[in-house]
Structures are given as structure tokens and as C-alpha cells.
Design a protein around this motif. Structure first.
Motif, PDB file in Angstrom:
ATOM      1  N   GLU A  86      33.595  23.353  30.682  1.00 31.27           N
ATOM      2  CA  GLU A  86      33.139  21.971  30.546  1.00 31.27           C
ATOM      3  C   GLU A  86      31.687  21.917  30.063  1.00 31.27           C
ATOM      4  OE1 GLU A  86      33.789  20.009  34.234  1.00 31.27           O
ATOM      5  OE2 GLU A  86      35.980  20.140  34.091  1.00 31.27           O
ATOM      6  N   SER A  87      31.335  20.813  29.458  1.00 27.86           N
ATOM      7  CA  SER A  87      29.980  20.639  28.930  1.00 27.86           C
ATOM      8  C   SER A  87      28.946  20.661  30.047  1.00 27.86           C
ATOM      9  CB  SER A  87      29.893  19.315  28.172  1.00 27.86           C
ATOM     10  OG  SER A  87      28.554  19.015  27.819  1.00 27.86           O
ATOM     11  N   ALA A  89      25.691  19.859  29.040  1.00 26.11           N
ATOM     12  CA  ALA A  89      24.588  19.143  28.401  1.00 26.11           C
ATOM     13  C   ALA A  89      24.376  17.785  29.065  1.00 26.11           C
ATOM     14  CB  ALA A  89      24.874  18.950  26.911  1.00 26.11           C
ATOM     15  N   PHE A 131      25.492  13.449  23.372  1.00 30.22           N
ATOM     16  CA  PHE A 131      26.684  13.945  24.054  1.00 30.22           C
ATOM     17  C   PHE A 131      27.494  12.823  24.688  1.00 30.22           C
ATOM     18  CE2 PHE A 131      25.130  18.115  23.318  1.00 30.22           C
ATOM     19  CZ  PHE A 131      26.202  18.976  23.519  1.00 30.22           C
ATOM     20  N   ARG A 139      32.190  18.195  22.345  1.00 29.51           N
ATOM     21  CA  ARG A 139      31.312  18.789  23.368  1.00 29.51           C
ATOM     22  C   ARG A 139      31.635  20.271  23.548  1.00 29.51           C
ATOM     23  NH1 ARG A 139      30.354  14.576  28.327  1.00 29.51           N
ATOM     24  NH2 ARG A 139      30.295  12.652  27.144  1.00 29.51           N
ATOM     25  N   LYS A 140      32.918  20.590  23.612  1.00 33.94           N
ATOM     26  CA  LYS A 140      33.315  21.983  23.807  1.00 33.94           C
ATOM     27  C   LYS A 140      32.852  22.845  22.636  1.00 33.94           C
ATOM     28  CE  LYS A 140      35.287  25.405  25.933  1.00 33.94           C
ATOM     29  NZ  LYS A 140      36.515  25.305  26.717  1.00 33.94           N
ATOM     30  N   MET A 143      29.340  23.798  23.095  1.00 32.11           N
ATOM     31  CA  MET A 143      29.215  24.877  24.077  1.00 32.11           C
ATOM     32  C   MET A 143      29.507  26.226  23.407  1.00 32.11           C
ATOM     33  SD  MET A 143      28.324  23.267  26.805  1.00 32.11           S
ATOM     34  CE  MET A 143      27.668  21.923  25.791  1.00 32.11           C
TER      35      MET A 143
END
Length: 206
Positions: A86-87, A89, A131, A139-140, A143
Motif C-alpha cells: 500500500e502507498s 505517501a 496522491f 499510487r502503487k 511505490m
């Protein structure tokens, strides 16, 4: 002189209450692609957090490129990168700001070299987006870009294809296959297609 493995796990044990996740786990690897597999609840994500130095095992040791994660943490962590499922940020950050923050935390200047990753993952149009306005897949991808940029000898990824589109999955598989000659890419996954496409060795839990 034989070089030290990029990752060496010796007698690693972890349990939650009376429930053991793994007990006396041994594993070592040089460069390559390794898929961490097993049913849900067998400790795959937990193992990755132990290898990343985020959590501490109850027994056993971990060495990254010859450096003990417990005794030489700075040297060990300088040689690894971790991509969570999971993010992590902040919602107000843009993609570019997040990559810059990762650079600052690592003490590196890798973000300016991330352009090929951003292009390959389809992120070039999203670097100035916050984000909070991104899809989960975007988002992924950020990462993944943050973990893969730079020269970490060991890259740990938790379910790297979760939520990303087919084109990005295919590009990521190609990248893993190309980079497996020079670094260790260890990823948890239920994605058999990713395992097949990367010709990954299996590390099975449960």
C-alpha cells in the motif's frame, strides 16, 4: 574469494501469540528473481518487513550483502529497497515530491534518473498530481518506481502487480527479468503470470 550472498537468512523465527508464522527459516540467494509464495496468513508480508528492517525477528539473523541487519543496520539498509503493498505517501504530496522525499531519506540522488521507470510504468503524466487525486494503481506504480530507482542490491516487493494494468505488469516483468542478473528482486505474489514471466525461483511459506 567467494562473494557474500546478497541475502542470507539464518534460523529466522516469528510468531503471533501461540501461532508460529515460520520457525527456523533458512534461505540465501545471490542475484536473481525470487517469488515468495504461500496461502494468505502464512507470513509473507511479515517476512518482507523483517527483511526490510521494519520489524525485528524473534530469533535468527538476516544479512544483506554480507552486512548484518541487526548489527550493521546502516550498511545493510543502504543496500536494500522495499516496496510495500500500500502507498506510504502523504495525500498532499505530488509524485515528484514523493520520489524526492525517498531520495532525501536515503541520502541519494536517484530521482532524476527515474525517468525510464516513470515512462515504463505510465507515470510521466502523473508526476505533478497529488496522491490524494491518484487511483490506487497509480499510487502503487509510484511505490514501485521509488523502490526500483537507484542501485539497491536487494529489492523487496510486496504483491507488486496488485492494482496495476496489464501493460505495466508486462513492463515490470521484463524489467525484473533484465535486472535479475545484477540484483536480487524478491517479491511476494499470488500472480502466477508474474512468476512465469520472470522465471522466478520460489520461496514457499506455509
Amino acid at each position: 574469494m567467494t562473494p557474500a550472498p546478497l541475502l542470507a537468512i539464518d534460523g529466522l523465527s516469528m510468531r503471533f501469540g501461540a501461532q508460529p508464522l515460520f520457525d527456523g527459516l533458512d534461505f540465501s540467494s545471490g542475484p536473481g528473481a525470487v517469488a515468495l509464495v504461500g496461502p494468505n496468513g502464512t507470513g509473507k508480508s511479515t517476512l518482507l518487513t523483517l527483511l526490510a528492517g521494519i520489524a525485528t525477528p524473534q530469533a535468527g539473523s538476516i544479512r544483506i550483502a554480507g552486512h548484518a541487519l541487526a548489527g550493521a543496520q546502516h550498511q545493510a539498509k543502504a543496500r536494500l529497497a522495499y516496496v510495500p503493498d500500500e502507498s506510504v505517501a502523504y495525500e498532499f504530496m505530488t509524485g515528484a515530491e514523493f520520489l524526492g522525499m525517498v531520495d532525501a531519506l536515503r541520502g541519494t540522488r536517484d530521482a532524476p534518473r527515474a525517468a525510464p521507470l516513470l515512462a515504463g510504468l505510465g507515470l510521466a503524466a502523473h508526476v505533478d498530481k497529488r496522491f490524494g487525486a491518484m487511483s490506487l494503481g497509480t499510487r502503487k506504480k509510484f511505490m514501485l518506481a521509488a523502490g526500483l530507482m537507484g542501485d539497491a542490491a536487494v529489492v523487496l516487493m510486496d504483491e507488486p502487480t496488485n492494482g496495476i494494468d496489464a501493460a505495466a505488469k508486462a513492463w515490470l516483468a521484463d524489467l525484473i527479468r533484465q535486472q535479475a542478473a545484477s540484483r536480487l528482486l524478491l517479491f511476494s505474489t499470488h500472480d502466477q503470470g508474474l512468476i512465469d514471466a520472470t522465471d522466478a525461483r520460489l520461496l514457499r511459506l506455509g
